[in-house]
Design a protein around this motif. Structure first.
Motif, PDB file in Angstrom:
ATOM      1  N   MET A   1       0.859  -1.173   0.000  1.00 46.09           N
ATOM      2  CA  MET A   1       0.000   0.000   0.000  1.00 46.09           C
ATOM      3  C   MET A   1       0.908   1.240   0.000  1.00 46.09           C
ATOM      4  O   MET A   1       1.859   1.304   0.771  1.00 46.09           O
ATOM      5  N   MET A   2       0.613   2.180  -0.860  1.00 43.08           N
ATOM      6  CA  MET A   2       1.349   3.440  -0.926  1.00 43.08           C
ATOM      7  C   MET A   2       0.459   4.543  -0.376  1.00 43.08           C
ATOM      8  O   MET A   2      -0.708   4.661  -0.760  1.00 43.08           O
ATOM      9  N   ARG A   3       1.000   5.307   0.563  1.00 40.43           N
ATOM     10  CA  ARG A   3       0.285   6.457   1.124  1.00 40.43           C
ATOM     11  C   ARG A   3       0.767   7.717   0.416  1.00 40.43           C
ATOM     12  O   ARG A   3       1.961   7.865   0.136  1.00 40.43           O
ATOM     13  N   HIS A   4      -0.159   8.605   0.159  1.00 44.62           N
ATOM     14  CA  HIS A   4       0.118   9.882  -0.507  1.00 44.62           C
ATOM     15  C   HIS A   4      -0.513  10.960   0.371  1.00 44.62           C
ATOM     16  O   HIS A   4      -1.734  11.057   0.467  1.00 44.62           O
ATOM     17  N   LEU A   5       0.336  11.719   1.080  1.00 41.89           N
ATOM     18  CA  LEU A   5      -0.124  12.767   1.987  1.00 41.89           C
ATOM     19  C   LEU A   5       0.236  14.126   1.392  1.00 41.89           C
ATOM     20  O   LEU A   5       1.359  14.318   0.928  1.00 41.89           O
ATOM     21  N   VAL A   6      -0.716  15.046   1.434  1.00 42.10           N
ATOM     22  CA  VAL A   6      -0.486  16.394   0.904  1.00 42.10           C
ATOM     23  C   VAL A   6      -1.049  17.401   1.893  1.00 42.10           C
ATOM     24  O   VAL A   6      -2.174  17.240   2.369  1.00 42.10           O
ATOM     25  N   MET A   7      -0.251  18.416   2.210  1.00 38.96           N
ATOM     26  CA  MET A   7      -0.716  19.514   3.051  1.00 38.96           C
ATOM     27  C   MET A   7      -0.859  20.756   2.175  1.00 38.96           C
ATOM     28  O   MET A   7       0.013  21.031   1.343  1.00 38.96           O
ATOM     29  N   PHE A   8      -1.958  21.483   2.384  1.00 37.38           N
ATOM     30  CA  PHE A   8      -2.274  22.674   1.597  1.00 37.38           C
ATOM     31  C   PHE A   8      -2.401  23.896   2.508  1.00 37.38           C
ATOM     32  O   PHE A   8      -2.881  23.781   3.637  1.00 37.38           O
ATOM     33  N   ARG A   9      -2.000  25.044   1.979  1.00 32.64           N
ATOM     34  CA  ARG A   9      -2.283  26.309   2.640  1.00 32.64           C
ATOM     35  C   ARG A   9      -2.440  27.378   1.572  1.00 32.64           C
ATOM     36  O   ARG A   9      -1.863  27.288   0.482  1.00 32.64           O
ATOM     37  N   ARG A  10      -3.230  28.383   1.932  1.00 36.97           N
ATOM     38  CA  ARG A  10      -3.470  29.485   1.002  1.00 36.97           C
ATOM     39  C   ARG A  10      -2.152  30.173   0.695  1.00 36.97           C
ATOM     40  O   ARG A  10      -1.315  30.369   1.570  1.00 36.97           O
ATOM     41  N   LEU A  11      -1.969  30.513  -0.562  1.00 41.09           N
ATOM     42  CA  LEU A  11      -0.768  31.240  -0.969  1.00 41.09           C
ATOM     43  C   LEU A  11      -0.668  32.544  -0.192  1.00 41.09           C
ATOM     44  O   LEU A  11      -1.683  33.225   0.017  1.00 41.09           O
ATOM     45  N   PRO A  12       0.525  32.925   0.250  1.00 47.13           N
ATOM     46  CA  PRO A  12       0.662  34.105   1.107  1.00 47.13           C
ATOM     47  C   PRO A  12       0.214  35.417   0.457  1.00 47.13           C
ATOM     48  O   PRO A  12      -0.235  36.321   1.145  1.00 47.13           O
ATOM     49  N   ASP A  13       0.298  35.519  -0.854  1.00 45.65           N
ATOM     50  CA  ASP A  13      -0.069  36.766  -1.524  1.00 45.65           C
ATOM     51  C   ASP A  13      -1.482  36.753  -2.097  1.00 45.65           C
ATOM     52  O   ASP A  13      -1.871  37.655  -2.830  1.00 45.65           O
ATOM     53  N   VAL A  14      -2.275  35.733  -1.734  1.00 48.42           N
ATOM     54  CA  VAL A  14      -3.653  35.616  -2.226  1.00 48.42           C
ATOM     55  C   VAL A  14      -4.607  35.922  -1.082  1.00 48.42           C
ATOM     56  O   VAL A  14      -4.531  35.307  -0.021  1.00 48.42           O
ATOM     57  N   PRO A  15      -5.510  36.886  -1.281  1.00 50.16           N
ATOM     58  CA  PRO A  15      -6.474  37.187  -0.215  1.00 50.16           C
ATOM     59  C   PRO A  15      -7.437  36.013   0.011  1.00 50.16           C
ATOM     60  O   PRO A  15      -7.753  35.268  -0.916  1.00 50.16           O
ATOM     61  N   ALA A  16      -7.873  35.868   1.249  1.00 49.51           N
ATOM     62  CA  ALA A  16      -8.819  34.803   1.584  1.00 49.51           C
ATOM     63  C   ALA A  16     -10.119  34.993   0.801  1.00 49.51           C
ATOM     64  O   ALA A  16     -10.650  36.102   0.722  1.00 49.51           O
ATOM     65  N   GLN A  17     -10.584  33.907   0.218  1.00 44.20           N
ATOM     66  CA  GLN A  17     -11.846  33.870  -0.520  1.00 44.20           C
ATOM     67  C   GLN A  17     -12.605  32.631  -0.039  1.00 44.20           C
ATOM     68  O   GLN A  17     -12.507  31.565  -0.643  1.00 44.20           O
ATOM     69  N   PRO A  18     -13.342  32.761   1.052  1.00 42.53           N
ATOM     70  CA  PRO A  18     -13.966  31.577   1.675  1.00 42.53           C
ATOM     71  C   PRO A  18     -14.834  30.745   0.739  1.00 42.53           C
ATOM     72  O   PRO A  18     -14.807  29.505   0.820  1.00 42.53           O
ATOM     73  N   GLU A  19     -15.582  31.369  -0.143  1.00 43.67           N
ATOM     74  CA  GLU A  19     -16.439  30.597  -1.041  1.00 43.67           C
ATOM     75  C   GLU A  19     -15.611  29.788  -2.031  1.00 43.67           C
ATOM     76  O   GLU A  19     -15.901  28.611  -2.279  1.00 43.67           O
ATOM     77  N   LEU A  20     -14.586  30.396  -2.609  1.00 48.30           N
ATOM     78  CA  LEU A  20     -13.708  29.685  -3.530  1.00 48.30           C
ATOM     79  C   LEU A  20     -12.982  28.561  -2.805  1.00 48.30           C
ATOM     80  O   LEU A  20     -12.899  27.434  -3.310  1.00 48.30           O
ATOM     81  N   GLU A  21     -12.483  28.839  -1.628  1.00 47.13           N
ATOM     82  CA  GLU A  21     -11.775  27.829  -0.850  1.00 47.13           C
ATOM     83  C   GLU A  21     -12.683  26.638  -0.559  1.00 47.13           C
ATOM     84  O   GLU A  21     -12.282  25.486  -0.729  1.00 47.13           O
ATOM     85  N   ALA A  22     -13.903  26.896  -0.156  1.00 43.31           N
ATOM     86  CA  ALA A  22     -14.850  25.815   0.133  1.00 43.31           C
ATOM     87  C   ALA A  22     -15.132  24.988  -1.118  1.00 43.31           C
ATOM     88  O   ALA A  22     -15.215  23.744  -1.051  1.00 43.31           O
ATOM     89  N   GLU A  23     -15.242  25.638  -2.246  1.00 40.16           N
ATOM     90  CA  GLU A  23     -15.501  24.931  -3.500  1.00 40.16           C
ATOM     91  C   GLU A  23     -14.309  24.060  -3.890  1.00 40.16           C
ATOM     92  O   GLU A  23     -14.468  22.902  -4.290  1.00 40.16           O
ATOM     93  N   LEU A  24     -13.092  24.573  -3.752  1.00 43.13           N
ATOM     94  CA  LEU A  24     -11.898  23.792  -4.072  1.00 43.13           C
ATOM     95  C   LEU A  24     -11.760  22.585  -3.146  1.00 43.13           C
ATOM     96  O   LEU A  24     -11.451  21.474  -3.599  1.00 43.13           O
ATOM     97  N   VAL A  25     -12.009  22.780  -1.865  1.00 41.20           N
ATOM     98  CA  VAL A  25     -11.910  21.677  -0.908  1.00 41.20           C
ATOM     99  C   VAL A  25     -12.978  20.626  -1.206  1.00 41.20           C
ATOM    100  O   VAL A  25     -12.707  19.414  -1.153  1.00 41.20           O
ATOM    101  N   GLU A  26     -14.164  21.044  -1.550  1.00 35.12           N
ATOM    102  CA  GLU A  26     -15.215  20.081  -1.901  1.00 35.12           C
ATOM    103  C   GLU A  26     -14.819  19.288  -3.149  1.00 35.12           C
ATOM    104  O   GLU A  26     -15.042  18.075  -3.223  1.00 35.12           O
ATOM    105  N   ARG A  27     -14.235  19.949  -4.124  1.00 35.93           N
ATOM    106  CA  ARG A  27     -13.760  19.241  -5.320  1.00 35.93           C
ATOM    107  C   ARG A  27     -12.679  18.230  -4.950  1.00 35.93           C
ATOM    108  O   ARG A  27     -12.644  17.131  -5.517  1.00 35.93           O
TER     109      ARG A  27
END
Length: 97
Positions: A1-27
């Motif tokens: 079994m191969m595990r694939h772990l990825v950590m994500f964070r908003r780019l430092p120069d990108v303003p928070a966009q909660p609706e877009l973020e929620a849509e990307l996470v749902e995808r």
């Protein structure tokens, strides 16, 4: 079994966009519906506000390294990556479990 772990964070120069973020996470959460050889898939949000923490974790599993190699260029994955990279940066670890 191969595990694939990825950590994500908003780019430092990108303003928070909660609706877009929620849509990307749902995808992200729905991606296994489009790639049938994913064996395990869990997307979780960070729960503690500490400078060391990233925003999200993808914890996934595949049969073997060859399956991960098939997943990375998969069209469904690549379509999501194109949108994710406009908002998130990420780091990954792949290991045999």
């Amino acid at each position: 079994m191969m595990r694939h772990l990825v950590m994500f964070r908003r780019l430092p120069d990108v303003p928070a966009q909660p609706e877009l973020e929620a849509e990307l996470v749902e995808r992200m959460r729905l991606l296994p519906q489009r790639i049938d050889f994913i064996r395990g898939w869990h997307v979780a949000a960070n729960e503690l506000d500490r400078p060391i923490c990233w925003d999200y974790l993808l914890d996934s599993s595949f049969d073997d390294a060859e399956s991960v190699a098939r997943y990375l260029p998969h069209p469904a994955h690549q379509a999501l990556v194109q949108d994710l990279k406009q908002y998130f940066e990420w780091v990954a670890v792949d290991y045999t479990a």
